[in-house]
Each structure stands twice: as structure tokens, then as C-alpha cells.
Design a protein around this motif. Structure first.
Motif, PDB file in Angstrom:
ATOM      1  N   THR A  19     -19.825   8.866  35.632  1.00  0.00           N
ATOM      2  CA  THR A  19     -20.429   7.607  35.200  1.00  0.00           C
ATOM      3  C   THR A  19     -21.935   7.738  35.041  1.00  0.00           C
ATOM      4  O   THR A  19     -22.546   6.955  34.350  1.00  0.00           O
ATOM      5  N   ASN A  20     -22.539   8.700  35.725  1.00  0.00           N
ATOM      6  CA  ASN A  20     -23.993   8.826  35.679  1.00  0.00           C
ATOM      7  C   ASN A  20     -24.398   9.822  34.606  1.00  0.00           C
ATOM      8  O   ASN A  20     -24.649  10.971  34.875  1.00  0.00           O
ATOM      9  N   GLU A  21     -24.474   9.332  33.383  1.00  0.00           N
ATOM     10  CA  GLU A  21     -24.932  10.176  32.287  1.00  0.00           C
ATOM     11  C   GLU A  21     -26.454  10.219  32.317  1.00  0.00           C
ATOM     12  O   GLU A  21     -27.106   9.290  32.777  1.00  0.00           O
TER      13      GLU A  21
ATOM     14  N   LEU B 205     -27.343  14.340  22.467  1.00  0.00           N
ATOM     15  CA  LEU B 205     -26.516  14.730  21.324  1.00  0.00           C
ATOM     16  C   LEU B 205     -25.055  14.424  21.625  1.00  0.00           C
ATOM     17  O   LEU B 205     -24.724  13.866  22.661  1.00  0.00           O
ATOM     18  N   ASP B 206     -24.160  14.804  20.719  1.00  0.00           N
ATOM     19  CA  ASP B 206     -22.730  14.570  20.912  1.00  0.00           C
ATOM     20  C   ASP B 206     -22.160  15.487  21.989  1.00  0.00           C
ATOM     21  O   ASP B 206     -22.743  16.505  22.343  1.00  0.00           O
ATOM     22  N   ASN B 207     -20.991  15.133  22.481  1.00  0.00           N
ATOM     23  CA  ASN B 207     -20.213  15.934  23.438  1.00  0.00           C
ATOM     24  C   ASN B 207     -20.996  16.290  24.693  1.00  0.00           C
ATOM     25  O   ASN B 207     -20.950  17.407  25.180  1.00  0.00           O
TER      26      ASN B 207
ATOM     27  N   LYS C  43     -32.748  25.592  22.258  1.00  0.00           N
ATOM     28  CA  LYS C  43     -31.309  25.597  22.508  1.00  0.00           C
ATOM     29  C   LYS C  43     -30.831  24.256  23.045  1.00  0.00           C
ATOM     30  O   LYS C  43     -31.538  23.589  23.780  1.00  0.00           O
ATOM     31  N   VAL C  44     -29.621  23.906  22.677  1.00  0.00           N
ATOM     32  CA  VAL C  44     -28.972  22.696  23.164  1.00  0.00           C
ATOM     33  C   VAL C  44     -28.251  23.051  24.462  1.00  0.00           C
ATOM     34  O   VAL C  44     -27.661  24.124  24.583  1.00  0.00           O
ATOM     35  N   THR C  45     -28.288  22.145  25.427  1.00  0.00           N
ATOM     36  CA  THR C  45     -27.704  22.409  26.743  1.00  0.00           C
ATOM     37  C   THR C  45     -26.614  21.393  27.037  1.00  0.00           C
ATOM     38  O   THR C  45     -26.793  20.194  26.817  1.00  0.00           O
ATOM     39  N   HIS C  46     -25.472  21.878  27.550  1.00  0.00           N
ATOM     40  CA  HIS C  46     -24.366  20.992  27.924  1.00  0.00           C
ATOM     41  C   HIS C  46     -24.618  20.399  29.305  1.00  0.00           C
ATOM     42  O   HIS C  46     -25.334  20.964  30.125  1.00  0.00           O
TER      43      HIS C  46
END
Length: 187
Positions: free
Chosen positions: A80-82, A118-120, A134-137
Motif C-alpha cells: 500500500t505504501n507506494e 513510471l509504469d509497473n 537507468k530506471v529502477t524497479h
């Protein structure tokens, strides 16, 4: 109810070696006079029951997959904590896990700031004013919790204090004691 794969593929049970010794219904000799009629009846029985068995097996598969997904989802922590733009985060250094040469290196770098969502569950990070390419997950990030002001102030003075000549310790001792007694201004 469990279904055997052979039964779902061919619509009948497999003929086992014991069936050749003990005669069963499927191993009974076929009458040559009405062979064609018996063969058509057997094929119709197999095909009609095969569709029904496959339909039942498919519904069981869907039910148990949904049950397994529910169990799996219950074990996962709630997400829940994005992160939001501007949050401070640490970035996990995954290459440090696989290399023994960096065994004692820090596994978390930062703090970084969330620059863009970003998405996902992917994020772009920035360090001061420089945006990382770089994009990080999300699974490589964790919140950065800063200390309150008095603790960080004491820590900073302790670091500067260690750089001072030991003869100057007694001169700075009074200022350190005064800083430790200052109340926290955040409350």
C-alpha cells in the motif's frame, strides 16, 4: 476428483499388463458379426465422455489455480505504501550480492530522491540535481528515514571532532555537552 492424464487424452483408462491375465470388460473378445456396430458405440461413448471429463477437469484446474493464487497473495506483504515524487530512498546494489570481492561493501546506496513515477512500479531517481539514466524497479528501493536534528547534529560534530587535534579536545568538550542538551526542534 482427480483425473488421470491418459484418461483425459484418450477418453479411457490405460490397458495395464494385468488386464491381459485377468479378463476385464475392455479385454472381452468382440463379436465379429456386429463388429461395426460395437465399434461405433464404443467410439461414441469415448468421445461423449471425453468432452465431459475435459470440461470437469478444466473447471477443477481453474478453481485450484484461483485457490493457489489467493494463498500466494495472502503471504505477500501488503503493497500500500507506494513511493511518491520527492521521497528519499535507498537503492539496493544487486551486484554486491553475487561478488565475494565486495563482501564488506555497502549494499544500499543513497539517499536518492524519486524523480518520476513510471509504469509497473518503476521509478526514475535523482541524486541532488542529476537524474539517473537507468530506471529502477520498486523491489530495489526502500525508504530512507532521516534521523532527527539533534542526533544528526551530534553525529556531524562527532565526525568533525575526530578530525581535531587531541590537544583541542578539552576546548571543544563544553560545546559538545551544550549541543547534546539542546531540545529537539521538530516536536
Amino acid at each position: 476428483m482427480k483425473h488421470i492424464l491418459f484418461d483425459l487424452t484418450y477418453g479411457r483408462t490405460a490397458t495395464l499388463p494385468i488386464n491381459f491375465i485377468v479378463k476385464t470388460y475392455s479385454m472381452q473378445p468382440i463379436n465379429k458379426e456386429n463388429f461395426q456396430e460395437t465399434l461405433q458405440k464404443r467410439a461414441y461413448t469415448l468421445l461423449s465422455t471425453l468432452k465431459e471429463k475435459r470440461h470437469i477437469a478444466g473447471s477443477y484446474i481453474k478453481y485450484f489455480q484461483a485457490l493457489q493464487k489467493e494463498r500466494h497473495d495472502n503471504k505477500l506483504p501488503s503493497v500500500t505504501n507506494e513511493f511518491k515524487v520527492g521521497n528519499k530512498v535507498f537503492l539496493h546494489e544487486t551486484k554486491a550480492e553475487k561478488q565475494w570481492s565486495e563482501k564488506f561493501e555497502h549494499k544500499w546506496n543513497g539517499p536518492f530522491y524519486i524523480h518520476e513515477i513510471l509504469d509497473n512500479k518503476s521509478y526514475k531517481l535523482r541524486f541532488d540535481d542529476k537524474v539517473l539514466a537507468k530506471v529502477t524497479h520498486k523491489n530495489r528501493l526502500k525508504y530512507y528515514y532521516s534521523r532527527n536534528n539533534s542526533e544528526s547534529l551530534i553525529l556531524q560534530i562527532g565526525i568533525h571532532f575526530s578530525l581535531i587535534n587531541p590537544k583541542d579536545i578539552y576546548q571543544n568538550l563544553e560545546s559538545i555537552i551544550i549541543i547534546k542538551q539542546q531540545p529537539n526542534l521538530n516536536t
